[in-house]
Design an enzyme around this catalytic site. Structure first.
Site, PDB file in Angstrom:
ATOM      1  N   ASP A  43      -2.863   3.052  13.218  1.00 28.80           N
ATOM      2  CA  ASP A  43      -4.146   2.447  13.095  1.00 28.80           C
ATOM      3  C   ASP A  43      -4.870   2.071  14.300  1.00 28.80           C
ATOM      4  OD1 ASP A  43      -5.759   0.349  11.722  1.00 28.80           O
ATOM      5  OD2 ASP A  43      -4.542  -1.044  13.002  1.00 28.80           O
ATOM      6  N   LEU A  44      -4.146   1.718  15.408  1.00 25.79           N
ATOM      7  CA  LEU A  44      -4.573   1.525  16.653  1.00 25.79           C
ATOM      8  C   LEU A  44      -5.157   2.749  17.275  1.00 25.79           C
ATOM      9  CD1 LEU A  44      -4.699  -0.824  18.827  1.00 25.79           C
ATOM     10  CD2 LEU A  44      -2.753   0.509  20.024  1.00 25.79           C
ATOM     11  N   HIS A 211      -5.123  -5.879  26.051  1.00 23.83           N
ATOM     12  CA  HIS A 211      -6.734  -5.550  26.202  1.00 23.83           C
ATOM     13  C   HIS A 211      -7.618  -6.598  26.191  1.00 23.83           C
ATOM     14  CE1 HIS A 211      -6.767  -7.139  21.757  1.00 23.83           C
ATOM     15  NE2 HIS A 211      -7.877  -7.081  21.957  1.00 23.83           N
ATOM     16  N   LYS A 215     -11.894  -6.962  28.694  1.00 22.24           N
ATOM     17  CA  LYS A 215     -13.181  -7.499  28.224  1.00 22.24           C
ATOM     18  C   LYS A 215     -14.093  -7.840  29.332  1.00 22.24           C
ATOM     19  CE  LYS A 215     -11.272  -8.604  23.686  1.00 22.24           C
ATOM     20  NZ  LYS A 215     -11.989  -8.125  22.763  1.00 22.24           N
ATOM     21  N   ASP A 268       1.605 -13.688  19.297  1.00 20.43           N
ATOM     22  CA  ASP A 268       0.435 -12.650  18.909  1.00 20.43           C
ATOM     23  C   ASP A 268      -0.733 -12.717  19.943  1.00 20.43           C
ATOM     24  OD1 ASP A 268      -0.472 -10.435  17.562  1.00 20.43           O
ATOM     25  OD2 ASP A 268      -1.800 -11.750  16.539  1.00 20.43           O
ATOM     26  N   HIS A 273      -2.739 -13.023  25.423  1.00 17.78           N
ATOM     27  CA  HIS A 273      -4.276 -12.931  25.728  1.00 17.78           C
ATOM     28  C   HIS A 273      -4.614 -14.174  26.400  1.00 17.78           C
ATOM     29  CE1 HIS A 273      -4.104  -9.283  23.432  1.00 17.78           C
ATOM     30  NE2 HIS A 273      -4.211  -9.912  22.284  1.00 17.78           N
ATOM     31  N   ARG A 407     -18.379 -17.518  27.228  1.00 21.54           N
ATOM     32  CA  ARG A 407     -18.054 -16.793  25.785  1.00 21.54           C
ATOM     33  C   ARG A 407     -17.801 -15.115  25.933  1.00 21.54           C
ATOM     34  NH1 ARG A 407     -22.586 -18.602  22.409  1.00 21.54           N
ATOM     35  NH2 ARG A 407     -23.681 -16.690  22.786  1.00 21.54           N
TER      36      ARG A 407
HETATM   37  P1  NDP Z   1       1.306   1.702  13.062  1.00 21.02           P
HETATM   38  O1  NDP Z   1       1.956   0.836  12.098  1.00 21.02           O
HETATM   39  O2  NDP Z   1      -0.076   2.219  12.451  1.00 21.02           O
HETATM   40  O3  NDP Z   1       2.088   2.807  13.508  1.00 21.02           O
HETATM   41  C1  NDP Z   1       1.736   3.908  14.512  1.00 21.02           C
HETATM   42  C2  NDP Z   1       2.254   5.175  13.729  1.00 21.02           C
HETATM   43  O4  NDP Z   1       3.625   4.935  14.105  1.00 21.02           O
HETATM   44  C3  NDP Z   1       2.264   5.308  12.258  1.00 21.02           C
HETATM   45  O5  NDP Z   1       1.112   6.103  12.103  1.00 21.02           O
HETATM   46  C4  NDP Z   1       3.449   6.306  12.123  1.00 21.02           C
HETATM   47  O6  NDP Z   1       3.119   7.544  12.281  1.00 21.02           O
HETATM   48  C5  NDP Z   1       4.721   5.756  13.213  1.00 21.02           C
HETATM   49  N1  NDP Z   1       5.384   4.758  12.526  1.00 21.02           N
HETATM   50  C6  NDP Z   1       5.049   3.603  11.897  1.00 21.02           C
HETATM   51  N2  NDP Z   1       6.074   2.848  11.740  1.00 21.02           N
HETATM   52  C7  NDP Z   1       7.189   3.639  12.170  1.00 21.02           C
HETATM   53  C8  NDP Z   1       8.582   3.241  12.070  1.00 21.02           C
HETATM   54  N3  NDP Z   1       9.191   2.318  11.465  1.00 21.02           N
HETATM   55  N4  NDP Z   1       9.368   4.336  12.516  1.00 21.02           N
HETATM   56  C9  NDP Z   1       9.043   5.276  13.094  1.00 21.02           C
HETATM   57  N5  NDP Z   1       7.451   5.686  13.238  1.00 21.02           N
HETATM   58  C10 NDP Z   1       6.867   4.786  12.805  1.00 21.02           C
HETATM   59  O7  NDP Z   1       0.989   0.851  14.355  1.00 21.02           O
HETATM   60  P2  NDP Z   1      -0.624   0.445  14.922  1.00 21.02           P
HETATM   61  O8  NDP Z   1      -1.397   1.694  15.322  1.00 21.02           O
HETATM   62  O9  NDP Z   1      -1.137  -0.668  14.378  1.00 21.02           O
HETATM   63  O10 NDP Z   1       0.002  -0.317  16.261  1.00 21.02           O
HETATM   64  C11 NDP Z   1       0.501   0.692  17.383  1.00 21.02           C
HETATM   65  C12 NDP Z   1       1.179   0.093  18.579  1.00 21.02           C
HETATM   66  O11 NDP Z   1       0.117  -1.037  18.926  1.00 21.02           O
HETATM   67  C13 NDP Z   1       2.152  -1.395  17.950  1.00 21.02           C
HETATM   68  O12 NDP Z   1       2.935  -1.711  18.948  1.00 21.02           O
HETATM   69  C14 NDP Z   1       1.172  -2.504  17.729  1.00 21.02           C
HETATM   70  O13 NDP Z   1       1.844  -3.749  17.927  1.00 21.02           O
HETATM   71  C15 NDP Z   1       0.194  -2.385  19.027  1.00 21.02           C
HETATM   72  N6  NDP Z   1      -0.994  -3.158  18.491  1.00 21.02           N
HETATM   73  C16 NDP Z   1      -1.682  -2.741  17.508  1.00 21.02           C
HETATM   74  C17 NDP Z   1      -3.112  -3.417  17.080  1.00 21.02           C
HETATM   75  C18 NDP Z   1      -3.829  -2.971  15.938  1.00 21.02           C
HETATM   76  O14 NDP Z   1      -5.042  -3.547  16.181  1.00 21.02           O
HETATM   77  N7  NDP Z   1      -3.541  -2.174  15.234  1.00 21.02           N
HETATM   78  C19 NDP Z   1      -3.557  -4.337  18.297  1.00 21.02           C
HETATM   79  C20 NDP Z   1      -2.581  -4.700  19.341  1.00 21.02           C
HETATM   80  C21 NDP Z   1      -1.462  -4.192  19.409  1.00 21.02           C
HETATM   81  P3  NDP Z   1       4.177   8.820  11.765  1.00 21.02           P
HETATM   82  O15 NDP Z   1       4.743   8.132  10.494  1.00 21.02           O
HETATM   83  O16 NDP Z   1       3.072   9.659  11.452  1.00 21.02           O
HETATM   84  O17 NDP Z   1       4.933   9.021  12.812  1.00 21.02           O
HETATM   85  C1  BG6 Z   2      -4.157  -8.357  18.780  1.00 20.32           C
HETATM   86  C2  BG6 Z   2      -3.635  -9.117  17.925  1.00 20.32           C
HETATM   87  O1  BG6 Z   2      -3.561  -8.241  20.159  1.00 20.32           O
HETATM   88  O2  BG6 Z   2      -5.676  -8.821  19.121  1.00 20.32           O
HETATM   89  C3  BG6 Z   2      -4.438  -9.282  16.565  1.00 20.32           C
HETATM   90  O3  BG6 Z   2      -2.355  -8.383  17.513  1.00 20.32           O
HETATM   91  C4  BG6 Z   2      -5.929  -9.807  16.927  1.00 20.32           C
HETATM   92  O4  BG6 Z   2      -3.891 -10.101  15.680  1.00 20.32           O
HETATM   93  C5  BG6 Z   2      -6.411  -9.062  17.957  1.00 20.32           C
HETATM   94  O5  BG6 Z   2      -6.741  -9.515  15.698  1.00 20.32           O
HETATM   95  C6  BG6 Z   2      -7.692  -9.633  18.516  1.00 20.32           C
HETATM   96  O6  BG6 Z   2      -8.530  -8.651  19.284  1.00 20.32           O
HETATM   97  P1  BG6 Z   2     -10.096  -8.551  19.594  1.00 20.32           P
HETATM   98  O7  BG6 Z   2     -10.220  -7.757  20.675  1.00 20.32           O
HETATM   99  O8  BG6 Z   2     -10.581  -8.001  18.312  1.00 20.32           O
HETATM  100  O9  BG6 Z   2     -10.438 -10.141  19.684  1.00 20.32           O
END
Ligand code: NDP
Ligand code: BG6
Length: 518
Positions: A43-44, A211, A215, A268, A273, A407
């Site tokens: 997702d990220l 992050h 900003k 979180d 932040h 803001r």
């Molecule tokens: P995801 O849950 O989407 O995981 C990223 C990828 O890691 C998945 O596509 C998968 O890829 C692999 N994965 C997921 N779960 C597991 C598991 N249990 N064991 C091994 N591989 C796994 O995470 P995000 O992209 O949301 O987040 C990535 C990092 O960024 C995290 O540490 C999160 O806390 C941090 N973060 C995320 C934010 C967001 O908005 N999404 C905001 C701030 C921080 P595959 O199976 O193809 O290997």
């Molecule tokens: C992330 C949190 O660090 O920041 C999320 O894990 C939150 O829960 C996000 O939604 C907010 O970021 P922004 O940049 O959209 O305000």
């Protein structure tokens, strides 16, 4: 590739020159960049990392020679990976307005540098294969920088860092690793993570991302404080009555409930932040703008913070609401959340900094999900002007305290509420604002996304906006006792309706400090 997605090339007068200089600075050096995204299917990566990398490319801020490697377990061809990236590039401006006609071409050039490598996170041989692929691409250049972005769940930070460090260290230059939050969930787990990463990577190589530090208005805080003489003498307990740092979102956990329930809103948002914003707001002037000098001052001020008292904390959790025939779910309706969870989705607290500058000034922090609006801001309320010249007249207070509002998002702005005479023959006072709205002041300049700024800083080796290990330690020392208390005593959060202003307890808390939340 969809043509409608991009226009990043808008520059205002005066910005063009700066950009040109930067393009020369980054593109002409001949050093190659190999950028690896671990968790490339996630997702990220899709939401933030690919758009930021593309924007940097579009703006000429990446080195001429660069490659982007997506690495994850999912089976995917490089073509499918490129399609995934293409989907993630969203329109940042109406591209027909500005000269964005080369966007489609730029994106094709960018995709040419993207490769997908499938592999497990705990299999050294897979990392060796990634290394072999990178070495092949790097064979014609003499200087290379490798950046590894750990965009993966925290449970696999350590094995991935280990494998990357052991199998994929750069042979022709620096290796840098970006670590995403959460950096542990309390002091002990954070220390364990720090130690495990430190056994593979030096602190110099480790970039802990928050992050919010990327900003625009947070970057501007230091500029505002230390380059404007009018603020310098006011920035202390003699003139400032209280400071609020507020974060609110108008949506709930939305599918991230499983992650969220393990952390809660304090970990979180607040421990990272909001505390980072507070540190930049309250720190002493650093010796220079150098990363270590700034981080020295931030850690110093966090260490001066008084332990947080439970009496100074209000917790909340959102409940469902039915409005105009639409049902907004409760936190507990999320299927990934355990039944009966007491996890707070809202917290407000009063913090104090026991040093000469801030003694006695309440810093009120508030963060919540599923509130009435999405906003992040800092509000600084100043003391009343002394004397009674424009004080109480006929039993009512005519003037109010000055307030400075920064803001952070959305609609970035800085404004100062002042008292002013209502024009005309009388002597009535009114409040008005000295107002800097970024949209009107800086026209069409598209503010860079936080990730864009931060990724560029990693490439340039600038650690100013990244969290140092001792800062992290100080932040956890502050919050861990409170979190332990909340969890051990199973303190129940007060329920508040989805879309409201949060629980009543937060308003009582603020009123104890003579504050109304902004
Ligand atoms: P995801 O849950 O989407 O995981 C990223 C990828 O890691 C998945 O596509 C998968 O890829 C692999 N994965 C997921 N779960 C597991 C598991 N249990 N064991 C091994 N591989 C796994 O995470 P995000 O992209 O949301 O987040 C990535 C990092 O960024 C995290 O540490 C999160 O806390 C941090 N973060 C995320 C934010 C967001 O908005 N999404 C905001 C701030 C921080 P595959 O199976 O193809 O290997
Ligand atoms: C992330 C949190 O660090 O920041 C999320 O894990 C939150 O829960 C996000 O939604 C907010 O970021 P922004 O940049 O959209 O305000």
């Amino acid at each position: 590739v969809n043509e409608t997605f991009v226009d990043l090339g808008v520059v205002a007068d005066g910005v063009e020159e700066e950009r040109e200089a930067n393009v020369r600075a980054t593109a002409g050096e001949g050093e190659m960049l190999s950028f690896v995204v671990f968790g490339a299917s996630g997702d990220l990566a899709k939401k933030k990392i690919y758009p930021a990398l593309f924007a940097l490319y579009y703006e000429g801020r990446l080195p001429k020679n660069f490659m982007i490697y997506g690495y994850a377990r999912s089976k995917m061809t490089t073509e499918a990976f490129k399609d995934k990236i293409a989907e993630s590039l969203t329109c940042r401006l109406d591209w027909s307005k500005q000269g964005g006609s080369d966007c489609a071409q730029k994106s094709e050039e960018f995709f040419d540098r993207c490769v997908y490598v499938a592999g497990q996170y705990d299999v050294a041989a897979d990392f060796k294969a990634l290394d072999a692929q990178m070495c092949e691409d790097e064979k014609h250049v003499s200087a290379v920088k490798r950046v590894f972005y750990l965009s993966i769940p925290p449970s696999i930070f350590v094995p991935v860092a280990q494998n990357a460090a052991r199998e994929c260290q750069c042979k022709k230059g620096d290796t840098r690793v970006i670590v995403e939050k959460p950096f542990g969930r309390d002091l002990t787990s954070s220390r364990e993570l720090t130690a495990a990463l430190a056994s593979e990577l030096s602190e110099e190589q480790t970039y802990r991302i928050d992050h919010y530090l990327g900003k625009e208005l947070i970057e501007n805080l230091t500029v505002m404080r230390f380059s404007n003489i009018m603020f310098q003498p006011l920035w202390n307990r003699n003139y400032i009555r209280n400071v609020q740092i507020n974060f609110s979102e108008d949506f709930g956990t939305e599918g991230r409930g499983g992650y969220f329930d393990h952390y809660g809103i304090i970990r979180d948002i607040m421990q990272n932040h909001l505390l980072q914003i507070l540190a930049l707001f309250a720190m002493e002037e650093p010796a220079s703008l150098n990363a270590e000098d700034i981080r020295d001052e931030k850690v110093k001020v966090i260490r001066c913070m008084r332990p947080i008292e439970m009496d100074n904390v209000a917790l909340g959790q959102y409940k469902g609401r039915l409005t105009d025939g639409r049902k907004y779910p409760a936190y507990l309706d999320d299927e990934t959340v355990p039944k009966g969870s007491l996890c707070p989705t809202f917290a407000a607290m009063a913090l104090f900094i026991d040093n000469a500058r801030w003694d006695g000034v309440p810093f009120l922090l508030k963060a919540g999900k599923a509130l009435h609006k999405r906003q992040a801001e800092i509000r600084v309320q100043f003391r009343h002007a002394p004397g009674n010249l424009y004080g109480e007249r006929q039993g009512r207070v005519e003037h109010v305290t000055n307030e400075l509002v920064i803001r952070i998002q959305p609609d970035e702005a800085i404004y100062l509420r002042i008292n002013n005479k209502v024009p005309g023959l009388g002597q009535r006072l009114d409040q008005t604002v000295l107002d800097l709205q970024y949209k009107s002041a800086y026209g069409q300049v598209q503010l860079p996304d936080a990730y864009e700024r931060l990724i560029l800083d990693v490439i340039n080796g600038d650690k100013r906006l990244f969290i140092r290990n001792d800062e992290l330690e100080a932040a956890w020392k502050l919050f861990t006792p409170l979190l332990d208390k909340i969890e051990q005593q199973k303190i129940a959060p007060e329920l508040y309706p989805y879309g409201s202003r949060g629980p009543i307890g937060a308003h009582y808390l603020a009123s104890r400090f003579n504050v109304r939340w902004g």
